[in-house]
Design a protein around this motif. Structure first.
Motif, mmCIF file in Angstrom:
data_model
loop_
_atom_site.group_PDB
_atom_site.id
_atom_site.type_symbol
_atom_site.label_atom_id
_atom_site.label_comp_id
_atom_site.label_asym_id
_atom_site.label_seq_id
_atom_site.Cartn_x
_atom_site.Cartn_y
_atom_site.Cartn_z
ATOM 1 N N LEU A 145 0.831 -1.202 0.000
ATOM 2 C CA LEU A 145 0.000 0.000 0.000
ATOM 3 C C LEU A 145 0.865 1.252 0.000
ATOM 4 C CD1 LEU A 145 -2.865 1.183 0.218
ATOM 5 C CD2 LEU A 145 -2.661 1.021 2.699
ATOM 6 N N GLY A 146 1.917 1.233 0.816
ATOM 7 C CA GLY A 146 2.830 2.375 0.847
ATOM 8 C C GLY A 146 3.509 2.605 -0.491
ATOM 9 N N GLY A 147 3.883 1.510 -1.153
ATOM 10 C CA GLY A 147 4.511 1.624 -2.458
ATOM 11 C C GLY A 147 3.593 2.222 -3.505
ATOM 12 N N VAL A 148 2.320 1.814 -3.466
ATOM 13 C CA VAL A 148 1.341 2.351 -4.424
ATOM 14 C C VAL A 148 1.144 3.848 -4.198
ATOM 15 C CG1 VAL A 148 -1.077 2.300 -5.127
ATOM 16 C CG2 VAL A 148 0.154 0.172 -4.759
ATOM 17 N N LEU A 149 0.979 4.235 -2.918
ATOM 18 C CA LEU A 149 0.787 5.656 -2.608
ATOM 19 C C LEU A 149 2.008 6.485 -3.011
ATOM 20 C CD1 LEU A 149 -0.907 5.326 0.905
ATOM 21 C CD2 LEU A 149 -2.004 6.049 -1.226
ATOM 22 N N TYR A 150 3.192 5.937 -2.802
ATOM 23 C CA TYR A 150 4.424 6.646 -3.183
ATOM 24 C C TYR A 150 4.496 6.834 -4.697
ATOM 25 C CZ TYR A 150 9.390 7.672 -3.803
ATOM 26 O OH TYR A 150 10.573 8.247 -4.167
ATOM 27 N N SER A 151 4.136 5.794 -5.439
ATOM 28 C CA SER A 151 4.182 5.870 -6.906
ATOM 29 C C SER A 151 3.162 6.854 -7.461
ATOM 30 C CB SER A 151 3.959 4.484 -7.516
ATOM 31 O OG SER A 151 2.639 4.020 -7.243
ATOM 32 N N LEU A 152 2.071 7.076 -6.699
ATOM 33 C CA LEU A 152 1.031 8.015 -7.131
ATOM 34 C C LEU A 152 1.290 9.428 -6.616
ATOM 35 C CD1 LEU A 152 -2.153 5.803 -6.583
ATOM 36 C CD2 LEU A 152 -1.043 6.348 -8.750
ATOM 37 N N ASN A 153 2.424 9.601 -5.930
ATOM 38 C CA ASN A 153 2.815 10.919 -5.389
ATOM 39 C C ASN A 153 1.762 11.475 -4.425
ATOM 40 O OD1 ASN A 153 5.253 11.083 -6.936
ATOM 41 N ND2 ASN A 153 4.014 11.606 -8.752
ATOM 42 N N ALA A 154 1.217 10.612 -3.581
ATOM 43 C CA ALA A 154 0.224 11.045 -2.594
ATOM 44 C C ALA A 154 0.891 11.930 -1.548
ATOM 45 C CB ALA A 154 -0.421 9.836 -1.927
ATOM 46 N N THR A 155 0.189 12.979 -1.140
ATOM 47 C CA THR A 155 0.740 13.895 -0.143
ATOM 48 C C THR A 155 0.522 13.340 1.266
ATOM 49 O OG1 THR A 155 -1.323 15.127 0.109
ATOM 50 C CG2 THR A 155 0.182 15.831 -1.657
ATOM 51 N N ALA A 156 1.228 13.952 2.218
ATOM 52 C CA ALA A 156 1.098 13.506 3.608
ATOM 53 C C ALA A 156 -0.324 13.717 4.123
ATOM 54 C CB ALA A 156 2.096 14.273 4.485
ATOM 55 N N LYS A 157 -0.976 14.815 3.693
ATOM 56 C CA LYS A 157 -2.345 15.088 4.127
ATOM 57 C C LYS A 157 -3.305 14.020 3.609
ATOM 58 C CE LYS A 157 -1.888 20.131 4.509
ATOM 59 N NZ LYS A 157 -2.393 21.428 4.006
ATOM 60 N N GLU A 158 -3.089 13.593 2.358
ATOM 61 C CA GLU A 158 -3.958 12.559 1.763
ATOM 62 C C GLU A 158 -3.760 11.212 2.466
ATOM 63 O OE1 GLU A 158 -3.729 14.700 -2.641
ATOM 64 O OE2 GLU A 158 -2.582 12.876 -2.216
ATOM 65 N N ILE A 159 -2.518 10.906 2.771
ATOM 66 C CA ILE A 159 -2.226 9.646 3.477
ATOM 67 C C ILE A 159 -2.816 9.676 4.879
ATOM 68 C CG2 ILE A 159 -0.381 8.197 4.419
ATOM 69 C CD1 ILE A 159 1.349 9.083 2.044
ATOM 70 N N LEU A 160 -2.745 10.852 5.532
ATOM 71 C CA LEU A 160 -3.313 11.002 6.874
ATOM 72 C C LEU A 160 -4.820 10.716 6.851
ATOM 73 C CD1 LEU A 160 -3.032 11.814 9.852
ATOM 74 C CD2 LEU A 160 -3.384 14.198 9.150
#
Length: 521
Positions: A145-160
């Motif tokens: 999941l972390g890898g997918v979010l990183y590849s999509l350039n998700a921001t810290a606010k979105e991950i939060l």
């Protein structure tokens, strides 16, 4: 709702007795007297744990071991079983993970005289290897999941924000723990921390008609799943603003549902659901998050509405299908328990056993166990039968545990005049081993055969003299009896001359042995 046996498991652990908790719960729920004390003692006996349930007057408390289980009165609840451990002058009592310390005087006031004790095992118990598939799956899912979010350039606010629906889904599953068959002692303790709290009461309630169609747990499961998947879609399509705008609208509509949930808990059921309160807290945290971090204009496109509507509809249909499947599995499991209780009812078994009358079995020299016992098990077997090995292991297990209280007669079905010479020698040696060396050597030789089933090696290992005419006459007598009574298949079990009922699996015999030993027929 199933009975909580934490007090019993704690007691067994203190006595250094290891038991498969899942199998124990299955066996005890299958008992016809569940959840009585009789079902507990019988199930412990099934696991070969010596135990005794007896009456003990309160004046004899000091004579009891330092650890035991006893019926005690409760102030706000019906009497129940508690695990008691003596600690100095006081006593520690445990039930449902709640431990209290009371004095001898308090214990005497609550004492109901029924005590259960177990005997420590003298051997080192076999450790049960637990399947840790879920933990392994989560350990893979998190970095993925972390890898997918990183590849999509998700921001810290979105991950939060993403963390909140993840937690929401987990607590929604916890609220439906009975449906998912998710058993957790920690979760049970959390849900029942006080007399005024009960998750099962709220989740399983249907006092409002609408709950027959959809309930709070369904709404939370679909809502948080939609948020989780919807946020992924929004990051993937670079449409974050529309997603969070839609969340504001949904959370506004969630406010009446929150008030309805609180009202239902407070005034309808008069119980609080800790899991429901956590879910409500998560929704309020999401509301606060949007107000603080997502100050966006009220704009939303028709394409976004269609996309998220499709996502929501897909999740709803998937959940309703999954819930129907889980409900069917739960009903099937409950039916299996009820069916098992019926099949393990001794009176029903006894009636089926005696339905076809008693038979006069032929003589056999092979008698194992207590020859003077009134309970006689008879087995008609053939070493070359594919199903006989399992039955032999079953009867040997029963005999080993109860050899002082029953006898086992073994009749061997063999047409000694028509089989080849090698097999004739096998049967003659097998009978001769019992006649000359006794039951232990006979069982050892038979076990060796069932384990390896190599005729030449067996004959080499057990080269034995035999009286051919005497032994052949025994086989002829037994074989002719089988032919006369049309018993052509093996194995066959008889109990005091009554044929074992066909509707019962042979492995179920272990459930009735204790009753059979007490019965006189």
């Amino acid at each position: 709702m199933t009975e909580n046996f934490n007090y019993l498991f704690q007691y067994l652990e203190k006595e250094n007795i290891t038991i498969d908790k899942t199998e124990f719960e299955f066996q005890i729920q299958s008992h016809p007297a569940y959840p009585s004390l009789l079902s507990i003692t019988d199930t412990l006996s099934f696991f070969s744990i010596d135990n005794l349930a007896t009456r003990v007057a309160k004046e004899q408390i000091d004579d009891l071991p330092t650890q035991f289980i006893v019926y005690l009165n409760e102030e706000l609840n019906p009497p129940g079983l508690f695990f008691i451990e003596k600690k100095g002058e006081n006593y520690s009592i445990l039930k449902d993970k709640n431990t209290n310390t009371i004095s001898l005087q308090e214990l005497e006031q609550r004492w109901l005289e029924i005590v259960l004790v177990v005997e420590k095992q003298e051997f080192e118990p076999t450790k049960i290897k637990k399947n840790n598939f879920i933990g392994f799956f989560i350990s893979l899912l998190i970095p993925a999941l972390g890898g997918v979010l990183y590849s999509l350039n998700a921001t810290a606010k979105e991950i939060l924000f993403l963390l909140l629906p993840i937690i929401g889904v987990l607590f929604s599953v916890a609220a439906l723990k009975d449906l998912f068959d998710a058993k957790s002692e920690l979760l049970n303790s959390f849900c029942n921390m006080k007399a005024s709290t009960s998750c099962d009461t709220i989740v399983g309630s249907n006092k409002w008609k609408i709950f027959e169609i959809v309930n709070f747990s369904d709404l939370s499961m679909v809502f948080f799943s939609f948020q989780f998947i919807g946020l992924f879609f929004s990051i993937l399509t670079n449409n974050i603003d529309s997603f969070f705008m839609l969340q504001k609208i949904l959370l506004v509509f969630a406010v009446p549902v929150i008030f309805a949930s609180l009202y239902y808990q407070k005034y309808v059921e008069k119980k609080w659901c800790p899991i429901c309160l956590v879910i409500i807290s998560i929704i309020l945290l999401e509301f606060g998050y949007l107000l603080v971090f997502q100050k966006i204009n009220f704009t939303i496109h028709i394409q976004s509405i269609l996309l998220y509507g499709l996502v929501f509809l897909s999740i709803l249909i998937a959940w309703l299908g999954l819930k129907k499947l889980l409900t069917s599995q739960k009903e099937l499991k409950e039916f299996h328990f009820k069916d098992s209780r019926f099949m393990r009812n001794y009176e029903v078994f006894r009636n089926n056993l005696m339905a076809y009358g008693k038979m006069q079995l032929p003589e056999t020299p092979i008698i194992i166990g207590n020859k003077d016992s009134s309970l006689e098990l008879a087995l008609i077997t053939s070493p070359f039968c594919g199903y006989c090995k399992e039955t032999h292991e079953l009867l040997e297990k029963i005999l080993f545990k109860n050899q002082q209280y029953l006898k086992l007669r073994i009749l061997i079905s063999a047409d000694i005049d028509s089989i080849n010479e090698e097999r004739k020698t096998f049967f003659r040696i097998l009978m001769s081993i019992y006649l000359q060396n006794g039951a232990s050597s006979f069982l050892e030789a038979l076990t060796n055969w069932f384990t390896n089933k190599d005729l030449k090696k067996w004959l080499e290992s057990y080269n034995h003299d035999f009286e051919r005419e005497k032994i052949d006459s025994i086989y002829r007598l037994q074989n002719q009896w089988c032919i006369d009574n049309k018993f052509y298949q093996t194995p066959l079990i008889f109990i005091n001359g009554y044929s074992y009922p066909k509707m019962y699996e042979r492995k179920n015999l272990v459930y009735f042995i204790d009753d059979l030993m007490e019965d006189k027929f």
